[in-house]
Design an enzyme around this catalytic site. Sequence first.
Site, PDB file in Angstrom:
ATOM      1  CG  ASP A 338      -0.166  -0.072   2.544  1.00 57.93           C
ATOM      2  OD1 ASP A 338       0.892  -0.736   2.580  1.00 57.93           O
ATOM      3  OD2 ASP A 338      -0.629   0.505   3.539  1.00 57.93           O
ATOM      4  CD  GLU A 344      -0.908   0.382   6.524  1.00 61.85           C
ATOM      5  OE1 GLU A 344      -1.940  -0.138   6.121  1.00 61.85           O
ATOM      6  OE2 GLU A 344      -0.814   1.577   6.858  1.00 61.85           O
ATOM      7  CD  GLU A 627      -3.371   6.118   3.011  1.00 71.48           C
ATOM      8  OE1 GLU A 627      -3.878   5.090   3.479  1.00 71.48           O
ATOM      9  OE2 GLU A 627      -2.459   6.752   3.599  1.00 71.48           O
TER      10      GLU A 627
END
Length: 748
Positions: A338, A344, A627
Amino acid sequence: MIAPDSAFDGAPLLRTEFTLENGHAPVSRATLKLTAHGIAEAWLNGRAASDDVLTPGWSSYEWRLRYASYDVTDFIDEHTVLGIALGKGWFGGRLGWTGRGWFYGSELAGFAQLEIEFTDGSRQVIATDENWTSGPSAVLANDLYDGETIDARLKDDAWKHPGFAGDGWTGVHAVDFDTTTLAPYLGPGVTRWNTLDVAEVITSPSGKTLLDFGQNLVGWLRVRVQGPAGTEITMRHAEVLEHGELGTRPLRSAEATDRFILSGGDDEFEPTFTFHGFRYAEVSGWPGEFDPAAVTAIVIGSDLPRTGTMTTSDPLLNQFHQNVVWGMRGNFVDVPTDCPQRDERLGWTGDIAAFAPTAAFLFDVDSFLSDWLVDLDLEQGHHDGIVGFVIPDVLKYADRERPTEFGPVDSTAIWSDAAVWVPWTLYQAYGDTDVLRRQFDSMASHVRRVESLLSSAGVWDGNFQFGDWLDPDAPPEDPARAKADKGVVATAAIYRSASIVAEVAEVLGLAAEHAEFDAIASRLHRAFNDGYVSGDGIVLSDCTTVYSLAIEFGLLSPEHEDFAGRRLAELAEQAGYRISTGFAGTPFITDALTKTGHVDVAYRLLLERECPSWLYPVTMGATTVWERWDSMLPDGTINPGEMTSFNHYALGAVADWMHRVVGGIAPLTPGYASVLIAPQPGGGLTDVDTALETRHGRIAVHWTIADGTLTVDADLPEGVDGLLRLPGADDRPLTGGHVSATVELPAE
């Protein structure tokens, strides 16, 4: 598999020495097979075995540990040292936002097999065993999220060469290891694919020294420096500046900091056991006057051949397309992640479900995504048919310790649909039925699992859903609070998946399965219309995303589709042609508008510059896709939400529409064995160049508009046929070679 008897700060070295067996003919071939619990780099007599980095990458280690194979024939001497350096990588380092690491085991270990073949047909094998030794490296700390610390005073390359004394070294021990989990790479390794020099040195308002590389990238810094022994240089990385200072808040707990301790001589540092997503680096502790020529950004990513290109007459649109390319490269680092910067960096299934068609045009991702799909199948098979939010699914370990913030884990629309949408994309792009054959059980299992979750009304509206994640109208702190009804989104998504699986079954000649999934799709179609579409065609929640999905997935009757197209165009106009869709709707809204005769509205959306829009980040200096539509606010303040990345490819999925509709290249049959050349001009664009390397050769389209005349030049490979479809003209059959055509466009 061997581990050092001491942890050596999580960056141990392993070595063995050997002599070629006597009496044999010269060496004809030598192959090194290498893997690790952690990441490994190998040397033979001081020469790196490969240019790859981060080997063996990240797979579902519980069931599959990949090994790399390197031809090292030219590296073998009469007396040779085989050495391996280990780092934590994904095996031992932090993963996710829980602060935890070591999800897969408790110690780093290496596994190597060097197979030497002689011209007389004999073989000699050197492999990791308890006779190896282990010792410390110059790496004092390493973590993918937090960075790497290297003390050049401890660097001693003598361990890579014969005759090393081994002071401070100790033994190794065997690690319990199931060799049946070993598997060769299906996809490419990770390599250094570019370098960037410092574009500008900035002094921040607080007096910090900041380096700007002019491009948001993924990798690390190579530093050449000379200074007093013990001097510590700190490099802190971030994607953006906020009011002139390094914007680190979006990194959350990731330190993204490298530390280099000088030896007193001429030092070169390259922290290959970490990586960062950054455009800027804050430098502190530099000895004397800073020299920007001493620092180079090393850009890394999976080794992907470039296949598709596009340029237009609009500079902002060109920059956006470049942002999509750089965002993809930065997130295709062994796993399609992502984001590459914060705590993350996970293989979120929803992101790649949305972006796969764009990826398959820009680069040859066949083997890369096929490799990832093996892990998806493995994780799904060990989780009752559920396709997790991320692959590899490390979240399953975190969720054992505390309830997941997303509720009980089960199949989730669009995210879990990656099991179907990604292999279907690969088939459409490359025309190889093998991926469908390999993944069919996974695809079928996903649809069957979701069928068991449907309500008594036959719709998917019960369990947790991300829905139209990151709808720009959702509050920053609650990105799931979208306008689109989650049941509408989920039911539309599973209808698409069931329809695809039915078609796949037909392609593979599976008659019973074709009938099964065709029936499932028919029931979902009926339930969607009964439950979510009113008599006059209004889809429940009456917003851009639900109309986009209903149109593009073929869920509506002709009269309702016509109404939905007009309503979608009307909603887009009411929003000032600013984006009003999130992860679910964004990949499909321009196609839905085009399909229903509103291509002009699609262009208005594409070329809008005010926030939220695709071009707003470009006007703010973005060099990758964000994002959030407003990851940075117009005043230069970072979005106040806790989740903000400046390198997220999902919202760049519109580039797929650009390639097909603006550029005019689309497959008529899977793999571009036949091609549709059908550019649909608009938006004031006057010149567009698009090209794609296919399995059959290069396809190129160039169109211009001058004085109301559209001129199209196209080139097809020999043996490839197609159709030329231009506005206001009859379809024209094409065969391989060059074609040129002109049409008069209607006056606006």
